[in-house]
Design a protein around this motif. Structure first.
Motif, PDB file in Angstrom:
ATOM      1  N   ARG B   5       0.828  -1.205   0.000  1.00  0.00           N
ATOM      2  CA  ARG B   5       0.000   0.000   0.000  1.00  0.00           C
ATOM      3  C   ARG B   5       0.860   1.251   0.000  1.00  0.00           C
ATOM      4  O   ARG B   5       0.593   2.217  -0.701  1.00  0.00           O
ATOM      5  CB  ARG B   5      -0.867   0.025   1.257  1.00  0.00           C
ATOM      6  N   GLN B   8       2.726   1.682  -3.293  1.00  0.00           N
ATOM      7  CA  GLN B   8       1.783   2.074  -4.329  1.00  0.00           C
ATOM      8  C   GLN B   8       1.417   3.549  -4.192  1.00  0.00           C
ATOM      9  O   GLN B   8       1.325   4.277  -5.177  1.00  0.00           O
ATOM     10  CB  GLN B   8       0.531   1.213  -4.253  1.00  0.00           C
ATOM     11  N   PHE B   9       1.230   3.964  -2.941  1.00  0.00           N
ATOM     12  CA  PHE B   9       0.926   5.383  -2.753  1.00  0.00           C
ATOM     13  C   PHE B   9       2.072   6.252  -3.262  1.00  0.00           C
ATOM     14  O   PHE B   9       1.868   7.233  -3.980  1.00  0.00           O
ATOM     15  CB  PHE B   9       0.652   5.711  -1.287  1.00  0.00           C
ATOM     16  N   ILE B  12       1.998   6.619  -6.949  1.00  0.00           N
ATOM     17  CA  ILE B  12       0.965   7.531  -7.444  1.00  0.00           C
ATOM     18  C   ILE B  12       1.356   8.977  -7.186  1.00  0.00           C
ATOM     19  O   ILE B  12       1.221   9.846  -8.046  1.00  0.00           O
ATOM     20  CB  ILE B  12      -0.381   7.196  -6.768  1.00  0.00           C
ATOM     21  N   TYR B  13       1.878   9.211  -6.005  1.00  0.00           N
ATOM     22  CA  TYR B  13       2.258  10.574  -5.649  1.00  0.00           C
ATOM     23  C   TYR B  13       3.341  11.072  -6.595  1.00  0.00           C
ATOM     24  O   TYR B  13       3.279  12.191  -7.113  1.00  0.00           O
ATOM     25  CB  TYR B  13       2.753  10.603  -4.208  1.00  0.00           C
ATOM     26  N   THR B 183     -10.863   6.945   4.384  1.00  0.00           N
ATOM     27  CA  THR B 183     -10.399   8.104   3.626  1.00  0.00           C
ATOM     28  C   THR B 183     -11.390   9.246   3.751  1.00  0.00           C
ATOM     29  O   THR B 183     -11.012  10.412   3.812  1.00  0.00           O
ATOM     30  CB  THR B 183     -10.240   7.769   2.134  1.00  0.00           C
ATOM     31  N   ALA B 187     -10.875  12.994   5.051  1.00  0.00           N
ATOM     32  CA  ALA B 187     -11.251  14.163   4.249  1.00  0.00           C
ATOM     33  C   ALA B 187     -12.212  15.046   5.029  1.00  0.00           C
ATOM     34  O   ALA B 187     -12.092  16.271   5.027  1.00  0.00           O
ATOM     35  CB  ALA B 187     -11.882  13.724   2.932  1.00  0.00           C
ATOM     36  N   LEU B 218       1.534  20.616  -1.365  1.00  0.00           N
ATOM     37  CA  LEU B 218       2.023  19.328  -1.865  1.00  0.00           C
ATOM     38  C   LEU B 218       2.618  18.490  -0.736  1.00  0.00           C
ATOM     39  O   LEU B 218       2.416  17.271  -0.683  1.00  0.00           O
ATOM     40  CB  LEU B 218       3.047  19.552  -2.985  1.00  0.00           C
ATOM     41  N   LEU B 221      -0.285  17.076   1.168  1.00  0.00           N
ATOM     42  CA  LEU B 221      -0.906  15.954   0.476  1.00  0.00           C
ATOM     43  C   LEU B 221      -0.066  14.687   0.659  1.00  0.00           C
ATOM     44  O   LEU B 221      -0.602  13.593   0.857  1.00  0.00           O
ATOM     45  CB  LEU B 221      -1.061  16.253  -1.021  1.00  0.00           C
ATOM     46  N   PHE B 222       1.228  14.868   0.625  1.00  0.00           N
ATOM     47  CA  PHE B 222       2.104  13.715   0.827  1.00  0.00           C
ATOM     48  C   PHE B 222       1.893  13.102   2.213  1.00  0.00           C
ATOM     49  O   PHE B 222       1.697  11.895   2.364  1.00  0.00           O
ATOM     50  CB  PHE B 222       3.557  14.154   0.663  1.00  0.00           C
ATOM     51  N   ILE B 224      -0.641  13.406   4.223  1.00  0.00           N
ATOM     52  CA  ILE B 224      -1.977  12.817   4.360  1.00  0.00           C
ATOM     53  C   ILE B 224      -1.995  11.441   3.700  1.00  0.00           C
ATOM     54  O   ILE B 224      -2.476  10.460   4.265  1.00  0.00           O
ATOM     55  CB  ILE B 224      -3.036  13.722   3.709  1.00  0.00           C
ATOM     56  N   GLY B 225      -1.448  11.385   2.502  1.00  0.00           N
ATOM     57  CA  GLY B 225      -1.487  10.137   1.757  1.00  0.00           C
ATOM     58  C   GLY B 225      -0.769   9.013   2.474  1.00  0.00           C
ATOM     59  O   GLY B 225      -1.284   7.895   2.592  1.00  0.00           O
ATOM     60  N   LEU B 228      -2.617   7.903   5.593  1.00  0.00           N
ATOM     61  CA  LEU B 228      -3.821   7.182   5.265  1.00  0.00           C
ATOM     62  C   LEU B 228      -3.530   5.782   4.754  1.00  0.00           C
ATOM     63  O   LEU B 228      -4.273   4.847   5.046  1.00  0.00           O
ATOM     64  CB  LEU B 228      -4.558   7.957   4.195  1.00  0.00           C
ATOM     65  N   SER B 229      -2.460   5.647   3.981  1.00  0.00           N
ATOM     66  CA  SER B 229      -2.107   4.313   3.494  1.00  0.00           C
ATOM     67  C   SER B 229      -1.881   3.387   4.674  1.00  0.00           C
ATOM     68  O   SER B 229      -2.346   2.244   4.694  1.00  0.00           O
ATOM     69  CB  SER B 229      -0.841   4.365   2.650  1.00  0.00           C
TER      70      SER B 229
ATOM     71  N   ASN D  96      -6.966   7.073  -2.627  1.00  0.00           N
ATOM     72  CA  ASN D  96      -6.129   8.139  -2.123  1.00  0.00           C
ATOM     73  C   ASN D  96      -6.594   9.506  -2.554  1.00  0.00           C
ATOM     74  O   ASN D  96      -6.604  10.444  -1.774  1.00  0.00           O
ATOM     75  CB  ASN D  96      -4.699   7.933  -2.611  1.00  0.00           C
ATOM     76  N   ALA D  99      -9.050  10.918  -0.377  1.00  0.00           N
ATOM     77  CA  ALA D  99      -8.637  11.338   0.961  1.00  0.00           C
ATOM     78  C   ALA D  99      -8.291  12.811   0.975  1.00  0.00           C
ATOM     79  O   ALA D  99      -8.335  13.444   2.016  1.00  0.00           O
ATOM     80  CB  ALA D  99      -7.433  10.538   1.403  1.00  0.00           C
TER      81      ALA D  99
END
Ligand SMILES: Nc1ncnc2c1ncn2[C@@H]1O[C@H](COP(=O)(O)OP(=O)(O)OP(=O)(O)O)[C@@H](O)[C@H]1O
Ligand SMILES: Nc1ncnc2c1ncn2[C@@H]1O[C@H](COP(=O)(O)OP(=O)(O)OP(=O)(O)O)[C@@H](O)[C@H]1O
Ligand SMILES: [Mg+2]
Ligand SMILES: [Mg+2]
Lengths: 230, 248, 304, 248, 230
Positions: B5, B8-9, B12-13, B183, B187, B218, B221-222, B224-225, B228-229, D96, D99
């Protein structure tokens, strides 16, 4: 105790075919009885009417002499969150615990109590489902092909034991096995469809209480009667 | 599982970031519109520990909010599962409240509850609970006749049992929705913080927005991501444990 | 042939943008051969970004936004300054507290929007007052005014020409009396709405910039000095349907005072010292890490 | 059915209003904190027709957004249904993004897409699609072995068929979620308008907030609620038609 | 064509019991064969291994001579979005359309084609499910209690017709009906559980091709053999 139906008329909504037209029959006393008929003739539908899941368009189902009528069929599943042993334990009233033990033995399920329902073979599923109805307090039990996937030897043993243990109850046994019905049942109502002028015909079965009672020729005779009626 | 997870995050980031930077260099935009990688790393070094702390505080509220909304969804789902008049009233109420964007309801919430922890929690829960509710209502309203027949016949059916049967039969769907709603809880909390609070990552995002500082956003967001993962991974593992405990 | 231009405002289209509206609807841009599309702004969309991305040709930004952008290498230039006075002030209940000098802020609860320029302005005021931050309570502002109404906060930041008028009206109607704390009267100059464009446009089409500013200043001049206020208010109402006409007239008066505070001040004039002070304040508050020499980005030639 | 929805909504709205007014009089709050009934009715008379028009324009965007997100949810659900690496990557991405509160993503969306209709639609769809996605993934990932066995055995299984089987078997759940997500599409559109647009009820709410006018917000909530009741009622009826068409 | 299994060992994961231990058996040529055994002995599990749904812990399933092996069982459902007639139409290859028409008649389903699966009786469900496998192109078909809920008369007719129509295919018929198996099957492998030293015993059945072929005493003999083996 008796179960009397008079002038039942019924057809599924959305279909044009009537399944029963002024159908009348009566099971007159406790014992092991049967509803017989070819596939699709309406046995399960009739059972659903008797237990109130469906309503007949016309006619009377007289259940005044009956406290509790149960309907068991063979598509049922047990909940999956506990073993079948735990499930049976929980749903058996205390005063039926002895019966439960006995039935588990007769049904050949002792070694499978730790399993979940989904881990059982088809015949095992059949048996455990019937068993849990038998440990309830009931007067009438409709058994709709509940043993269809059990081997014949075991099935005979089960039927004989049920008959011995529940003499005062009224069973309506639905099955396609003619020999079995002819041998073990008492009143056999054969359903024949609304196009025949007598929609249900009563045949007297051999009502055997053990495996040795069978008189070959009279059994043969009963089987013929049933087959001819159907 | 958990590791997967996370990476993968990260993937995507990084893809998202690469696209942004590509646009920056292709269109030749200044650091004000899209920060350069250097500025980004710089900002990261400068604020990552503060933001990590903020995200953690947000996560705590989110978790409580999620628990709260799971319970709420089940209560409403149980009450609204019947097709009675009351059941449908409760459903209409539950649905309608959701239609109001939180930005419109927020003032009323603040008037009624002040702008402390409770309001934050309530907003987080509201945003997270509705998707849960939808699934729970869908699941609890649908009979599993093959299993329920016996209990109906023997007069044993109670609402608890009905809920238990239907939940169990739909366990995979329920765990998907619950893990996914994490998630949303996050949010929701961030939005609440954005509107009202003076703590948490949502508050930090608001300040960054006012300062037109995309690099901070940014970084947020990193953070948070990644948080959350981890949280979702943990939830999934928990879900699997519950499942195997219940089924075995 | 008409040229099409996009003009991104800083915030909602309302009385604060009256001159822009008039310029569009009373033909000031058309006279210059320009067809201008107004776009409203918001916290997530700022004009300077739009200039760079090509989404807009001209925009409105506050002084701090411009300075911030310059510090990050944005090729932005200022071609006019719409507000000579910053409209941001703090409202308070006159019957509850009394503010004669800055020291009266002591022990008060003051609403500020953290991250926004009212925070910097308030901090600058506090520095001037000699009060330490521990002697006041800063209260985080959000969308609605309830904390102020309920007395949780003593002072609340408002835009004097729009919100100030509405709230004042409402509170007056219910018998409360209010006053405003004006940073400028305590020596804090912080530039607000100004017109910006990109260096490139300026270099490649200086005459286009010229025409735009000419049309714009004519619009603002009509808005500020025009006598047909009914028509002006009607133009604003095209965008701001929710504010009553009475309020709009009051807002127009207030806005006029911000755009042309004195007879000698010409509309659109760029107040260089104010810009320099704004930069100094931002530097002092570490909003920018080194001087940007904002003076080099101010193009005074378009407004006489 | 439809009528019932409407008067149930009215009931809920009136209850909410009554509570607000009660608080007003009990705590003795002035009209600018909570408006009196008189002011409210006055405001209603003044702006109801404008707001009705706004709500309608919002509804149109919401409907497009909902259709869009239903499609998106199915696409992601179909791709993410397998437990392959790619499937799980897509799911992680889809989760994600959710989120991130829209307020933090909005600047990036505007940078990438400008602030036209597309951005509004995207924001609306994002808010609405996630709950849909959760349900759709849950439903599409779970095999219906009793039905699928034949197709597997005879090598006939295609992904379209798999999706069809699983959707059909879960039709009541899907329609619940789709009808319910209408409220989310509406909320999403309003938020998008709040942030970005210059039309629609979200924009009006922002102005009302800016003016600190709670009575206008209450009127807006009323308009939104009543419109939504009608829309949802219509969706439910449509759902029933689809169901009976498919099943009969 | 043959189906050969050698030294199969298998037990369900999470259970301690081994279901098969070095089980070997072989169906040697096309025809109507059977797997027999008491309920829970492992017939369905074996079928799942043969068609690849389960993997044996040890041993070889030799299917080299077989192009296509299908496994039909009686818990299957047809999709509900179209009538069973439309479903059958869609899944029948063009070159089997004639067979389809014939089978529908033999199976007694002509008047039910307009119904949805959920509107069928149990026996009707059984029949339509078996039918849709028969119209596929297969070499081997495992029929796991697929006719358990159909009446005996109809079942006999169905079996005879299947045998006549599909002479070149290999059927493995799983059922608890001893008479039926003894009458219609050719090679009958009786499973007996891993505790017996010969886990599977082969009995030769009567392999009747019509209802009149029955020689009473040899049938009786076969039945006895089967019962003794089980
Ligand atoms: N829900 C339904 N809607 C319409 N028709 C139905 C429905 N359920 C059953 N039928 C039809 O009613 C007839 C009787 O069905 P029923 O299940 O009672 O038969 P049965 O005697 O139990 O047969 P079997 O021995 O195969 O179980 C069948 O022709 C069936 O197709
Ligand atoms: N998933 C499972 N996990 C554990 N044990 C299982 C599982 N499935 C079946 N079993 C056990 O394996 C044994 C064989 O089951 P199987 O279904 O193969 O029997 P069967 O011969 O087909 O019986 P029946 O005639 O009753 O259908 C049974 O004792 C059953 O309890
Ligand atoms: Mg039946
Ligand atoms: Mg089996």
């Amino acid at each position: 105790m008796f179960l009397d139906c008079r002038d039942l008329t019924f057809g599924y909504q959305g279909t044009t075919k009537t399944l029963f037209k002024n159908l009348s029959f009566k099971f007159e006393n406790p014992g092991f009885h049967s509803l017989f008929g070819s596939s699709g003739v309406g046995k399960s539908s009739l059972a659903r009417i008797l237990c109130g899941l469906l309503r007949a368009d016309k006619g009377v189902v007289d259940t005044d002499s009956i406290d509790s009528l149960l309907y068991a069929h063979n598509l049922e599943r047990l909940p999956g969150w506990s073993s079948i042993g735990a499930h049976i334990e929980r749903i058996t009233p205390i005063h039926n615990q002895d019966k439960k033990e006995l039935l588990i033995r007769h049904f050949g399920l002792s070694t499978h109590l730790g399993k979940r329902f989904s881990q059982l073979s088809l015949g095992q599923k059949n048996r455990i489902n019937l068993l849990r109805y038998l440990v309830q307090d009931f007067n009438v039990l409709i058994v709709d092909e509940c043993l269809a996937n059990v081997d014949e030897k075991l099935r005979a043993r089960i039927l004989i034991n049920i008959k011995a243990m529940f003499k005062d109850r009224l069973f309506i046994y639905i099955s396609h096995n003619v020999i079995e019905i002819a041998s073990y049942c008492q009143q056999i109502w054969v359903l024949r469809g609304p196009e025949r002028d007598q929609q249900a015909v009563l045949v007297r079965g051999q009502d055997c209480r053990d495996q040795k009672c069978l008189d070959r020729s009279s059994l043969q005779q009963t089987m013929l009667e049933i087959m001819n009626a159907a | 599982m958990l590791l997967r997870r996370i990476y993968q995050f990260l993937m995507i980031y990084l893809i998202g970031l690469a696209i942004l930077l590509m646009i920056k260099y292709v269109v030749n935009l200044s650091d004000y519109v899209i920060p350069s990688l250097g500025i980004l790393l710089n900002t990261f070094g400068g604020i990552s520990s503060t933001y990590a702390h903020d995200v953690f505080s947000t996560l705590c509220v989110a978790i409580i909010g999620q628990i709260f909304s799971i319970m709420l969804a089940f209560v409403v789902g149980i009450l609204g599962r019947k097709t009675t008049w009351l059941g449908s009233l409760i459903k209409v109420a539950a649905y309608n409240i959701q239609a109001y964007p939180i930005v419109a309801l927020a003032p009323i919430i603040f008037i009624l509850l002040g702008d402390g922890f409770v309001s934050r929690l309530l907003i987080a829960a509201m945003i997270c609970y509705f998707p849960l509710l939808l699934s729970v209502v869908g699941i609890l309203a649908e009979p599993i006749t093959e299993v329920e027949h016996f209990y109906q016949q023997t007069g044993r059916m109670r609402w608890q049992l009905e809920v238990k049967i239907r939940s169990f039969e739909n366990l995979p769907k329920l765990t998907t929705v619950i893990a996914g709603s994490a998630t949303l809880a996050m949010a929701g909390t961030i939005v609440a913080e954005f509107i009202a609070a003076n703590a948490g990552i949502g508050y930090s995002i608001r300040i960054a927005l006012y300062q037109s500082d995309l690099s901070k956003i940014l970084v947020a967001l990193f953070m948070i991501g990644i948080t959350l993962s981890i949280y979702q991974g943990a939830l999934e593992i928990a879900g699997r444990l519950v499942k195997s405990a219940w089924e075995q | 042939a008409q040229e099409n231009l996009t003009y991104r405002l800083k915030w909602l289209i309302n009385m604060s943008t009256v001159g822009d509206i008039v310029a569009v609807h009373q033909g000031c841009f058309l006279e210059q051969g320009l067809t201008v599309t107004l776009k409203s702004g918001g916290p997530e969309r700022d004009a300077i970004r739009d200039l760079e991305l090509g989404h807009a040709d001209f925009g409105v930004a506050s002084g701090d936004q411009v300075i911030q952008a310059i510090s990050k290498g944005s090729p932005v230039v200022v071609v006019a300054q719409l507000f000579q006075k910053n409209p941001l002030q703090w409202v308070y209940f006159k019957n509850k507290i009394r503010i004669d000098g800055l020291t009266d802020l002591k022990n008060k609860t003051i609403g500020v929007t953290f991250g926004k320029n009212d925070e910097i302005i308030m901090r600058t005021l506090l520095v001037k007052s000699g009060l330490s931050e521990r002697q006041v309570r800063l209260y985080s502002v959000r969308l609605d005014y309830t904390p102020f109404y309920k007395g949780v906060a003593d002072l609340w930041p408002v835009y004097i020409n729009t919100q100030g008028v509405e709230i004042g009206h409402k509170l007056m109607a219910s018998g409360a009396s209010i006053a405003f704390l004006d940073p400028e009267s305590h020596g804090v100059l912080f530039v607000a709405n100004s017109v910006v464009t990109s260096k490139r446009l300026l270099e490649e089409h200086p005459e286009r910039v010229h025409r735009f500013i000419k049309g714009l200043i004519k619009g603002w001049t009509t808005a500020v000095e025009g006598t047909d206020t009914d028509r002006i208010v009607d133009d604003v109402r095209r965008y701001d349907r929710d504010t009553s006409r009475d309020l709009l007239f009051a807002q127009l008066d207030q806005t006029r005072a911000l755009v042309k505070p004195g007879k000698t001040v010409s509309i659109g004039r760029i107040n260089v010292p104010a810009w320099e002070q704004t930069e100094a304040i931002m530097l002092a508050n570490q909003q920018i890490d080194r001087p940007v020499n904002v003076g080099t980005r101010l193009r005074l030639e378009f407004v006489e």
